[in-house]
Design an enzyme around this catalytic site. Structure first.
Site, PDB file in Angstrom:
ATOM      1  CD  GLN A   1      -2.937  -0.882   2.390  1.00 47.61           C
ATOM      2  OE1 GLN A   1      -2.799  -1.612   3.348  1.00 47.61           O
ATOM      3  NE2 GLN A   1      -3.878   0.053   2.337  1.00 47.61           N
ATOM      4  CG  HIS A   2       0.264   3.586   2.427  1.00 49.84           C
ATOM      5  ND1 HIS A   2      -1.009   4.129   2.503  1.00 49.84           N
ATOM      6  CD2 HIS A   2       0.382   2.779   3.514  1.00 49.84           C
ATOM      7  CE1 HIS A   2      -1.613   3.677   3.595  1.00 49.84           C
ATOM      8  NE2 HIS A   2      -0.795   2.866   4.222  1.00 49.84           N
TER       9      HIS A   2
ATOM     10  CG  ASP B   1       0.053  -4.971   1.674  1.00 51.09           C
ATOM     11  OD1 ASP B   1      -0.781  -4.145   2.097  1.00 51.09           O
ATOM     12  OD2 ASP B   1       1.269  -4.871   1.926  1.00 51.09           O
TER      13      ASP B   1
END
Length: 481
Positions: A81-82, A239
């Site tokens: 992520q991110h 994820d």
């Protein structure tokens, strides 16, 4: 390899350190082939990776799957992520991706919280209070620190979006991963124009948010991977949302993932909004929510302590009053992005094995401190805690979680749950089923259950006390960043 009972699907997990691919029988959940290839992450102040390495690693992982990958009828990609992926007009990276564990944007995070109404307003609008992990803070950092690079950007993507787009030629994402950016409003389930305007990001640079169960596209020509043109491509997701799918997680059942980062989360049917910022109010990959708390320091930090002590990671010993806060890379929960590790209570008779156990205790304490905030008030407190991720196979991790949580602990036998969740998402495209229902049909959460033991409240209270007393020391570096 015996013949599959149903069509084959591919689930991918592109994580911090490597990309994994599973070829799965959609009828039974049996993994018929798998592959894995590494990629590199920079060291030093930042944590960056070249997205083209992820694509190369995907190709290598699929090649290890052999002919089975060529037979796949659908594919889905789950990913870390991110991460901020910036692309130019040709779809090439403008610069390496800024990863989730790059905390250089901590000053931008603090400023954005103040400029857009404070923590409570952020939580109500986006479901989360942004930390240095969130994509919006990374974009703000890039625009401030590397303005020439920011001006060259013609598309902004998350890691899983980047790979999906190279497969389909279309810029797409999903609600689960979009909810970790900080510029997606959970109340309206749309990009937040006010936030984007504040950080100077044109919404035209962002991908389309694909609805749960919707086809994101089909595999195009010229990709160089062993998929046939026209193979269905699912939306993919972040994820943690993929792992929740992989477990077939039902509302109120807690999961703890022990990997490079540590996370606790549970599916909820209520939209979360924690103004303290401890719980991120993520969406899941279906239509529900995935309140989640994340620590930056988990298995790698404890392994590093073991290495410094010259011990095997399982060589723990009980009976210490020493406290070790393993915040080796700064920390997200608690929100101390510039902190470092801290050891308190060392005595002449303290052993190396006791120090190692203290590192485990410190890491698990951070996760359990957030668990009650993650769970809805009506969640069953006696439900087993599902323990997943690489650390879940370690006896020391299992026993530490069991002792400090006071809950029964279940260890699913299925491995690579992120990739399995992506595979369930792909299978759902073919069968019309909900992806979590696919995973439950595959019985992915089955595994041994360790009975509950009396909770070690004394250790939890000691660590809480040390953390509270040491807060000014741990926060001291923030003023210099």
């Amino acid at each position: 390899m015996s013949a599959a009972e149903g069509p084959l699907v591919v689930g991918v997990d592109t994580s911090t350190q490597s990309t994994k691919a599973l070829v799965v029988d959609a009828a039974t959940g049996r993994v018929v082939a798998s592959g894995q290839a590494p990629h590199t992450v920079s060291s030093g102040a930042g944590r960056e990776s070249d997205p083209r390495q992820w694509w190369d690693a995907l190709g290598e992982a699929l090649s290890q799957c052999g002919d089975a990958a060529r037979e796949a009828a659908a594919v889905s990609i789950g990913g870390q992520q991110h991460g901020l992926v910036t692309l130019d007009a040709q779809g090439e990276p403008v610069r390496p991706a800024l990863l989730w564990n790059d905390v250089r944007s901590a000053p931008q995070a603090r400023r954005l919280i103040d400029e857009l109404g404070g923590a409570k307003a952020w939580a109500e609008r986006t479901g989360s209070v942004p930390s240095a992990s969130f994509t919006v803070t990374k974009w703000a950092w890039l625009a401030e620190q590397e303005p020439d690079a920011a001006r060259a950007v013609r598309a902004v993507r998350l890691p899983h979006d980047y790979l999906t787009e190279r497969l389909t030629g279309e810029g797409t994402t999903d609600r689960g991963d979009a909810s970790g950016t900080g510029w997606w409003a959970s109340g309206t389930e749309a990009y937040d124009e006010g936030t984007l305007a504040r950080v100077g990001l044109d919404p035209a640079l962002l991908p389309r948010v694909v609805r749960p169960g919707e086809v994101a596209g089909t595999v195009r020509d010229g990709h160089g991977l062993p998929f046939s043109k026209g193979t269905l491509v699912a939306a993919g997701t972040g994820d943690n949302a993929a792992a929740a799918l992989g477990l077939g997680l039902r509302p109120g059942v807690p999961a703890m993932s022990l990997g490079t980062s540590g996370t606790v989360y549970a599916v909820s049917q209520r939209r979360p909004a924690d103004p303290t910022g401890t719980v991120a109010g993520f969406a899941d990959a279906r239509g529900d929510w995935l309140p989640l708390a994340c620590t930056l320091n988990c298995t790698l930090a404890v392994d590093r302590v073991a290495s410094l002590l010259g011990l095997d990671r399982e060589a723990v010993e009980p009976g210490t009053d020493a406290t070790l806060l393993p915040f080796l890379d700064g920390e997200r929960t608690p929100n101390l992005p510039h902190s470092s590790g801290l050891l308190y209570g060392l005595r002449h008779d303290t052993t190396a094995g006791q120090l190692l156990q203290a590192a485990y205790d410190g890491a698990v304490h951070s996760l359990l401190a957030a668990l009650d905030l993650v769970l809805d008030a009506d969640a069953d407190p006696s439900a087993p805690l599902l323990l997943i991720g690489g650390g879940a196979r370690g006896t020391a991790w299992q026993q530490t979680v069991r002792r400090l949580s006071g809950r029964p602990v279940q260890i699913p036998e299925a491995r690579e749950l992120v990739a399995l969740g992506a595979a369930a998402q792909a299978a759902g495209l073919l069968t019309g089923e909900d992806a979590a229902a696919v995973a439950r049909r595959w019985n992915t959460a089955a595994g041994p259950v360790l009975d509950a033991v009396e909770r070690d409240r004394a250790t939890l209270e000691r660590i809480t006390g040390v953390l509270s007393d040491a807060a000014p020391l741990l926060e001291r570096d923030a003023a210099s960043h």
